[in-house]
Design an enzyme around this catalytic site. Structure first.
Site, short mmCIF file in Angstrom:
data_model
loop_
_atom_site.label_atom_id
_atom_site.label_comp_id
_atom_site.label_asym_id
_atom_site.label_seq_id
_atom_site.Cartn_x
_atom_site.Cartn_y
_atom_site.Cartn_z
N TYR A 64 47.07 42.80 28.49
CA TYR A 64 46.04 43.82 28.35
C TYR A 64 46.61 45.18 28.72
CZ TYR A 64 41.39 42.41 26.96
OH TYR A 64 40.30 42.06 26.22
N GLU A 66 44.62 48.52 28.28
CA GLU A 66 43.70 49.62 27.98
C GLU A 66 44.17 50.89 28.68
OE1 GLU A 66 39.63 48.55 28.79
OE2 GLU A 66 39.83 46.75 27.58
#
Ligand code: DSN
Length: 478
Positions: A64, A66
């Site tokens: 991940y 972001e």
């Protein structure tokens, strides 16, 4: 050496996959066989290199990330930072863009990020001043209502779907046609060409915040200097969607006023069409929009696909080579050969020809709808997609056109003679197809009857060309 490495890497990977779900391994093998044995003429498709494909199959998929480089919402993103920085650096160099955002997962996502950044940057709302001064949680319901009003009342002018624009350019049923007050510009009813004076007149009257240029089914080049002039005159932001022709820009076939990047405030693209990269999107921006574009994830997008960003970096590195420039030029040359092949056989082309990678064939002179033509061609191993023509009497589902593109077969090595033969084969199929009837015996826009023996003779002629220009020639699966 490379060929045997690629062959053994894929053969072994398929064995690993088969040990868990053999049907997926089988479908993957079959997809390769099908792609190898058909004439792929879908204008938005291509064949990425094994290096690009392999880059997508790694553990970067597991991470991940972001946020942006050096500013993530998750720990442990040091290698993703390397990948994203490299992809963005290659993109800036390749397109001469001040800023590149390589996170969008698709072209539609890229366009949504661009819309978001235009609204965030240009809408003068008291809400935004308050947002800067206060914590988000301190804003009142009235403040949010102001935001909805200001953001929800902006205007967008884009090319209509049947003239060759994309769904996201303000087509009413699409979110872009609902989040903006929209109007559409078309093409000249006589020539099928973009009429800049008509676009300017519409822009003067409508005064859009966003002027969208670019297309997914317009077989001609656009003068982006003129589009920017129109945008400047009415105070609009010029957003260019170059998803279809990014490879022709990267390969320096579209230069000067045909290169959108210096003229557009924001240029969006996919990376998998003529650019021949992994499936994905990208936004190129002038500096004033960079910080808002950067908020694309998580404001608009889900977490970036790090494995795809890595593959974008590899594809952009490929596109920076002289080989890619030569490839891009061949795409355009081949489209001309294909168009000439149709014209000499009496077929009708929207705008009478092409000067990009697209040929839009009006099949109504064969007595067929686009849907009937698409299905008959598929029976003969010719993969195309039906497409509206300007003012299409058959609407966007059945259509009256077939959109053809040269990027994929050009990757396989097809040249002038092969594209002339492709035109001959398509005309053979369509001349020997008749519109069918409904079960009740009435006229049908979907059913068709393909003449006996046509599919066999076309498939045989195609196979001769495809065998001469194999897909992934060194790749042998065990
Ligand atoms: N699907 C793309 C195309 O075929 O042009 C556009 O979204």
């Amino acid at each position: 050496m490379t060929d045997s490495l690629i062959s053994s890497a894929y053969s072994q990977a398929l064995e690993v996959i088969a040990s868990v779900e053999p049907r997926i391994a089988e479908a993957t093998r079959q997809e390769l066989a099908d792609q190898r044995s058909s004439l792929k003429l879908i204008a938005s498709e291509n064949y990425a290199s094994p290096a690009v494909l392999m880059t997508m199959g790694t553990w970067f998929s597991d991470k991940y990330a972001e946020g942006t480089v050096g500013h993530r919402f998750y720990a442990g993103c040091q290698n993703v930072d390397t990948v994203e920085s490299l992809a963005a650096e290659h993109a800036r160099e390749l397109f001469g863009a001040p800023y590149a955002y390589v996170q969008p997962h698709s072209g539609i996502d890229a366009n949504l990020v661009a819309f978001w950044s235009i609204l965030a940057n240009k809408v003068e709302s008291p809400y935004l001043e308050k947002l800067q001064a206060k914590n988000v949680n301190e804003l009142s319901e009235a403040d949010w209502e102001t935001l909805r009003h200001e953001f929800g009342n902006q205007r967008l002018l884009g090319m209509s779907l049947d003239a060759g624009g994309h769904l996201t350019h303000g087509f009413r049923p699409n979110i872009s046609g609902k989040m903006f007050h929209q109007q559409q510009y078309g093409t000249d009813p006589g020539t099928g060409l973009l009429d800049y004076d008509a676009v300017a007149a519409k822009a003067r009257e409508f005064k859009p915040l966003v002027l969208v240029a670019g297309y997914s089914a317009y077989p001609r080049r656009v003068n982006f200097a003129k589009m920017r002039e129109i945008a400047d005159e009415v105070g609009a932001v010029l957003m260019v969607d170059m998803a279809h022709f990014a490879g022709l820009v990267a390969g320096k076939v579209f230069t000067g006023e045909e290169n959108p990047v210096p003229y557009a405030h924001l240029t969006t693209t996919t990376t998998h069409k003529s650019l021949r990269g992994p499936r994905g999107g990208m936004v190129l921006a002038q500096e004033e929009f960079a910080s808002d574009v950067d908020r694309g994830c998580p404001m608009v997008l889900g977490g970036p696909l790090s494995h795809v960003m890595a593959a974008k970096a590899v594809a952009f590195a490929e596109a920076r080579t002289p080989d890619f420039q030569a490839y891009a030029q061949r795409i355009a040359d081949n489209a001309k050969s294909l168009a000439e092949g149709f014209l000499t056989r009496g077929a009708n082309l929207v705008t009478g020809g092409t000067d990009n990678h697209i040929v839009l064939l009006d099949v109504s002179s064969f007595g067929l709808t686009g849907r009937q033509a698409e299905s008959a061609l598929l029976d003969a191993g010719v993969v195309t997609n039906r497409n509206s023509v300007p003012a299409d009497p058959n609407g966007a589902w059945y259509t009256s056109g077939i959109r053809l593109g040269t990027p994929a077969l050009t990757t396989r090595g097809f040249g002038h003679d092969e594209f002339d033969t492709v035109a001959e084969l398509i005309v053979d199929v369509l001349s020997n197809t008749e519109a069918g009837t409904t079960k009740a015996g009435g006229p049908s826009k979907a059913s068709y009857v393909l003449g006996d023996g046509v599919a066999d003779r076309v498939t045989k002629r195609s196979a001769e060309m495809l065998d001469k220009h194999p897909l992934y020639p060194g790749l042998v699966l065990s």
